[in-house]
Write a protein that holds these residues in place. Structure first.
Motif, PDB file in Angstrom:
ATOM      1  N   HIS A  65       3.048 -41.059  14.796  1.00 33.38           N
ATOM      2  CA  HIS A  65       2.506 -42.343  14.215  1.00 33.38           C
ATOM      3  C   HIS A  65       3.148 -42.505  12.580  1.00 33.38           C
ATOM      4  N   ASP A  66       3.156 -43.811  12.185  1.00 30.08           N
ATOM      5  CA  ASP A  66       3.729 -43.787  10.675  1.00 30.08           C
ATOM      6  C   ASP A  66       2.634 -43.715   9.881  1.00 30.08           C
ATOM      7  N   ASP A  67       3.029 -42.799   8.801  1.00 29.54           N
ATOM      8  CA  ASP A  67       1.978 -42.200   7.921  1.00 29.54           C
ATOM      9  C   ASP A  67       2.553 -42.092   6.608  1.00 29.54           C
ATOM     10  N   ASP A  68       2.716 -41.094   5.807  1.00 30.65           N
ATOM     11  CA  ASP A  68       3.482 -41.284   4.658  1.00 30.65           C
ATOM     12  C   ASP A  68       4.814 -41.152   4.954  1.00 30.65           C
ATOM     13  N   LEU A  69       5.165 -40.950   5.895  1.00 31.85           N
ATOM     14  CA  LEU A  69       6.711 -40.985   6.526  1.00 31.85           C
ATOM     15  C   LEU A  69       6.675 -41.571   7.945  1.00 31.85           C
ATOM     16  N   PRO A  70       7.626 -42.144   8.314  1.00 31.51           N
ATOM     17  CA  PRO A  70       7.664 -42.606   9.706  1.00 31.51           C
ATOM     18  C   PRO A  70       7.645 -41.560  10.867  1.00 31.51           C
ATOM     19  N   LYS A  71       6.954 -41.859  11.805  1.00 33.90           N
ATOM     20  CA  LYS A  71       6.978 -41.108  13.223  1.00 33.90           C
ATOM     21  C   LYS A  71       6.433 -39.417  12.549  1.00 33.90           C
ATOM     22  N   GLU A  72       5.353 -39.489  12.103  1.00 31.35           N
ATOM     23  CA  GLU A  72       4.870 -37.998  11.644  1.00 31.35           C
ATOM     24  C   GLU A  72       3.970 -37.752  12.960  1.00 31.35           C
ATOM     25  N   CYS A  73       3.999 -36.322  13.277  1.00 23.98           N
ATOM     26  CA  CYS A  73       3.325 -35.670  14.336  1.00 23.98           C
ATOM     27  C   CYS A  73       1.756 -35.345  13.928  1.00 23.98           C
ATOM     28  N   PHE A  74       1.011 -35.990  14.925  1.00 23.11           N
ATOM     29  CA  PHE A  74      -0.379 -35.924  14.632  1.00 23.11           C
ATOM     30  C   PHE A  74      -1.118 -35.266  16.056  1.00 23.11           C
ATOM     31  N   ARG A  75      -1.988 -34.501  15.628  1.00 22.71           N
ATOM     32  CA  ARG A  75      -2.746 -33.908  16.974  1.00 22.71           C
ATOM     33  C   ARG A  75      -3.714 -34.713  17.789  1.00 22.71           C
ATOM     34  N   LYS A  76      -3.643 -34.733  18.932  1.00 25.28           N
ATOM     35  CA  LYS A  76      -4.056 -35.523  19.778  1.00 25.28           C
ATOM     36  C   LYS A  76      -5.142 -34.922  20.754  1.00 25.28           C
ATOM     37  N   TYR A  77      -6.475 -35.406  20.601  1.00 22.19           N
ATOM     38  CA  TYR A  77      -7.605 -34.515  21.430  1.00 22.19           C
ATOM     39  C   TYR A  77      -8.172 -35.224  22.699  1.00 22.19           C
ATOM     40  N   ASN A  78      -8.897 -34.565  23.499  1.00 28.60           N
ATOM     41  CA  ASN A  78      -9.374 -35.330  24.700  1.00 28.60           C
ATOM     42  C   ASN A  78     -10.644 -35.781  24.236  1.00 28.60           C
ATOM     43  N   SER A  79     -11.334 -35.573  23.100  1.00 27.81           N
ATOM     44  CA  SER A  79     -12.439 -36.287  22.861  1.00 27.81           C
ATOM     45  C   SER A  79     -12.653 -36.165  21.269  1.00 27.81           C
ATOM     46  N   VAL A  80     -13.608 -37.018  20.842  1.00 28.25           N
ATOM     47  CA  VAL A  80     -13.911 -36.926  19.516  1.00 28.25           C
ATOM     48  C   VAL A  80     -14.667 -35.547  19.025  1.00 28.25           C
ATOM     49  N   ARG A  81     -15.684 -35.065  19.653  1.00 23.68           N
ATOM     50  CA  ARG A  81     -16.169 -33.792  19.665  1.00 23.68           C
ATOM     51  C   ARG A  81     -15.210 -32.816  19.432  1.00 23.68           C
ATOM     52  N   GLU A  82     -13.903 -32.660  20.155  1.00 26.16           N
ATOM     53  CA  GLU A  82     -12.873 -31.694  20.162  1.00 26.16           C
ATOM     54  C   GLU A  82     -12.262 -31.941  18.814  1.00 26.16           C
ATOM     55  N   SER A  83     -12.041 -33.215  18.164  1.00 26.44           N
ATOM     56  CA  SER A  83     -11.611 -33.602  16.973  1.00 26.44           C
ATOM     57  C   SER A  83     -12.266 -32.783  15.681  1.00 26.44           C
ATOM     58  N   PHE A  84     -13.671 -32.993  16.018  1.00 28.17           N
ATOM     59  CA  PHE A  84     -14.851 -32.370  14.830  1.00 28.17           C
ATOM     60  C   PHE A  84     -14.521 -30.940  14.754  1.00 28.17           C
ATOM     61  N   ASN A  85     -14.533 -30.389  16.048  1.00 30.85           N
ATOM     62  CA  ASN A  85     -14.468 -28.945  16.267  1.00 30.85           C
ATOM     63  C   ASN A  85     -13.050 -28.535  15.532  1.00 30.85           C
ATOM     64  N   ASP A  86     -12.063 -29.267  15.857  1.00 31.35           N
ATOM     65  CA  ASP A  86     -10.764 -28.716  15.336  1.00 31.35           C
ATOM     66  C   ASP A  86     -10.679 -28.966  13.810  1.00 31.35           C
TER      67      ASP A  86
END
Length: 211
Positions: free
Chosen positions: A96-117
């Motif tokens: 995903h483009d952020d501070d730089l183009p095509k930066e690597c972001f973590r992808k989760y199966n659920s929002v709860r998993e995101s909160f935990n991580d």
């Protein structure tokens, strides 16, 4: 004198038009925050109990980083905290483009998993001083996150504190996961009242100015 009254008349017409636009935008924002808090307050309080991270900080960051769950990144990845992959991440990824183009972001199966991580992510050594702070001291937590380099925004701490105070998220730091869902409706009413507090105080200042 007549010119002055004409000026006042056009001033108030212009002001009312701008106010109605601002009011509508504010109402949409508050409704989005209410939905977000209703969905994820329990996750934030549960993580607070397990990790010691204030629920207000977690929800405030979630609201900021994910645009109340509506950002393209959040929708595509369930990543509500803008956490990038890093060299030790072994899960799914999303570019995903952020501070730089095509930066690597973590992808989760659920929002709860995101909160935990997010809780695990803040256990990194560079955030260790945060856990010496009191759980209810959200202001110092916000300042500490900025100092530790959580985000590139120069006023990240102020933006985070603003969200926490505007929507009374600090009140959740005083709660426990047991029974929080029963108290949530009362809390959401408090958030709704913030809209009237903001605009009523503004009109009162205008009224006092012309009196």
């Amino acid at each position: 004198m007549k010119e002055f009254f004409y000026f006042l008349f056009f001033f108030f017409i212009t002001f009312l038009l701008l106010y109605s636009k601002g009011e509508k935008k504010e109402e949409i924002e508050i409704q989005n925050v209410i939905k977000y808090v209703k969905k994820y307050a329990l996750f934030a309080v549960e993580e607070m109990e397990k990790s010691g991270i204030p629920a207000s900080i977690k929800l405030g960051q979630g609201i900021l980083e994910s645009s109340v769950g509506n950002s393209s990144l959040a929708k595509a990845t369930n990543n509500h905290f803008g956490i990038k992959c890093g060299k030790n991440w072994r899960g799914d990824v999303y570019y995903h483009d952020d501070d730089l183009p095509k930066e690597c972001f973590r992808k989760y199966n659920s929002v709860r998993e995101s909160f935990n991580d997010h809780s695990k992510f803040l256990k990194k050594p560079r955030y260790s001083e945060l856990f010496l702070l009191k759980k209810k001291d959200y202001q110092s937590w916000a300042i500490g996150l900025k100092k530790a380099g959580y985000a590139t925004s120069l006023n990240y701490d102020n933006r985070l504190i603003y969200q926490i105070e505007k929507y009374f998220l600090w009140k959740l730091d005083q709660e426990t996961s047991q029974g929080i869902e029963k108290k949530l409706d009362k809390f959401l009413i408090k958030i709704m009242s913030s809209r009237f507090t903001i605009f009523d105080s503004f009109f009162y200042k205008i009224f006092r100015f012309f009196m």
